[in-house]
Design an enzyme around this catalytic site. Structure first.
Site, PDB file in Angstrom:
ATOM      1  N   CYS A 135      20.889  41.249  -0.030  1.00 15.57           N
ATOM      2  CA  CYS A 135      22.188  41.911  -0.125  1.00 15.57           C
ATOM      3  C   CYS A 135      23.170  41.285   0.859  1.00 15.57           C
ATOM      4  O   CYS A 135      23.108  41.552   2.067  1.00 15.57           O
ATOM      5  CB  CYS A 135      22.027  43.402   0.168  1.00 15.57           C
ATOM      6  SG  CYS A 135      23.585  44.276   0.254  1.00 15.57           S
ATOM      7  N   CYS A 138      25.519  43.782   2.617  1.00 18.49           N
ATOM      8  CA  CYS A 138      24.877  44.563   3.689  1.00 18.49           C
ATOM      9  C   CYS A 138      24.655  43.718   4.944  1.00 18.49           C
ATOM     10  O   CYS A 138      24.812  44.208   6.055  1.00 18.49           O
ATOM     11  CB  CYS A 138      23.512  45.093   3.262  1.00 18.49           C
ATOM     12  SG  CYS A 138      23.413  45.708   1.590  1.00 18.49           S
ATOM     13  N   ASP A 139      24.258  42.467   4.771  1.00 19.10           N
ATOM     14  CA  ASP A 139      23.699  41.721   5.906  1.00 19.10           C
ATOM     15  C   ASP A 139      24.482  40.487   6.341  1.00 19.10           C
ATOM     16  O   ASP A 139      24.105  39.847   7.329  1.00 19.10           O
ATOM     17  CB  ASP A 139      22.257  41.301   5.578  1.00 19.10           C
ATOM     18  CG  ASP A 139      21.356  42.512   5.394  1.00 19.10           C
ATOM     19  OD1 ASP A 139      21.644  43.552   6.012  1.00 19.10           O
ATOM     20  OD2 ASP A 139      20.376  42.428   4.637  1.00 19.10           O
TER      21      ASP A 139
END
Ligand code: NAP
Length: 314
Positions: A135, A138-139
């Protein structure tokens, strides 16, 4: 008396929320169940550019999905946070066994979506969250000014790789063939991006590191040669993002009589009926040719309308 819903919708991605909107709007006693956060895969998508009419510049997946959820709830769809572990889908009243409680319903719309397919290399699980991610939204910020590798050659891999160039120093797409599967206009943008590099005919074989991912073995599939990629010593680690397609979230339906194909996707007719009466499937979990927000939302609407049409039987 124990509540029996008209319809329980499993999953609050675009398909489930759209089904909830239509079911609520037609005054059905509808419940949308979600085990995690709303949105499914678009909850981890940086920007949605091809949902018709969605012209809010730069709006992210989570923002779009929050508006969808509000709309469904506004029409009276109920919400619950629970994870369904097993199901009884045969008979007039279906029973869904959740971690928190059981749910009884005359109809079920399965909109449970799909999740990222693992890259399939040695030690992948060991380094998940320690260098390996699925992701970018997200990261990506964990890799600010680091080197990052992206595995895959489809739209997801290429679009997310471009997103990662906003954070990482250098992004290299590792693809098992010598041409991308991504749409041509996506490719054109990618090839113009100076921070984006490509490693063709290559697969990741194994990951290594002391705690964090710091080296990996990659194999050229044409020559069979194995090369080890090491992190820059000043960095001590690098990122590896996997975007090699998806796997349907249908494990709980195995052995229930619900028909699925060899990969676990659910076949339906054009009105979203599965092989079981009162059981519908919508969105990415279906056998279909185009898995997009627009097709998921359409599936959800069709399924809910079909449930409504069948309600006169009760
Ligand atoms: P995808 O189109 O199925 O692409 C998966 C990629 O991963 C392919 O390039 C495939 O290689 C590669 N791959 C598969 N298994 C692999 C393995 N074990 N090791 C290495 N590489 C592997 O998946 P996606 O990119 O997630 O997209 C899914 C669907 O969503 C597609 O229909 C896509 O068009 C759509 N989508 C659309 C948009 C958009 O319209 N903006 C954005 C994202 C996704 P091969 O090419 O060799 O098979």
């Amino acid at each position: 008396m124990e509540e029996i819903y008209d319809v329980v919708i499993i999953g609050a991605g675009p398909a489930g929320l759209s089904a909830g909107l239509y079911a609520g709007r037609s005054q059905m006693n509808a419940l949308i169940l979600e085990r995690g956060q709303d949105g499914g895969q678009i909850a981890i998508t940086d920007s949605i550019e091809n949902y018709p009419g969605q012209a809010v510049q730069g709006e992210s997946g989570p923002e779009l999905v929050a508006r969808m959820a509000k709309q469904a709830e506004g029409f009276g769809a109920k919400r619950a946070s629970d994870s369904i572990q097993s199901v009884e889908l045969k008979g007039d009243v279906k029973v869904l066994h959740g971690v928190k409680q059981d749910y009884k319903t005359h109809n079920v719309i399965i909109a449970s979506g799909a999740h990222a397919r693992p890259i399939g290399c040695e030690n992948e699980g060991v380094f998940t969250g320690k260098g390996v991610s699925y992701c970018a939204t997200c990261d990506a910020n964990f890799f600010e000014d680091f080197e990052v590798y992206v595995v895959g050659g489809g739209n997801s891999a290429v679009e997310e790789a471009m997103y990662l160039t906003k954070f990482a120093r250098k992004v290299t797409v590792i693809h098992r063939r010598d041409e991308l599967r991504a749409d041509k206009h996506v490719q054109e943008k990618a090839f113009k991006n100076p921070k984006l590099h490509f490693m063709w005919d290559t697969v990741v074989v194994a990951l290594h590191g002391e705690g964090l991912l710091s080296s990996m073995d990659v194999k050229n599939v044409k020559t069979g040669e194995i090369t080890t990629i090491e992190a820059d010593p000043d960095d001590g680690m690098f990122g590896l993002f996997g975007f090699v397609g998806t796997v349907p979230n249908t494990k709980i339906f195995e052995g229930t009589g619900l028909e699925m194909d060899e990969r676990g996707y659910i076949p339906t007719d054009q009105d979203m009926h599965t092989n079981l009466p009162g059981v519908y499937a919508a969105g990415d979990v279906r056998v279909k040719s185009l898995r997009q927000v627009v097709t998921a939302a359409a599936d959800g609407a069709i399924a809910a309308v079909q449930v409504e049409k069948s309600m006169s039987n009760y």
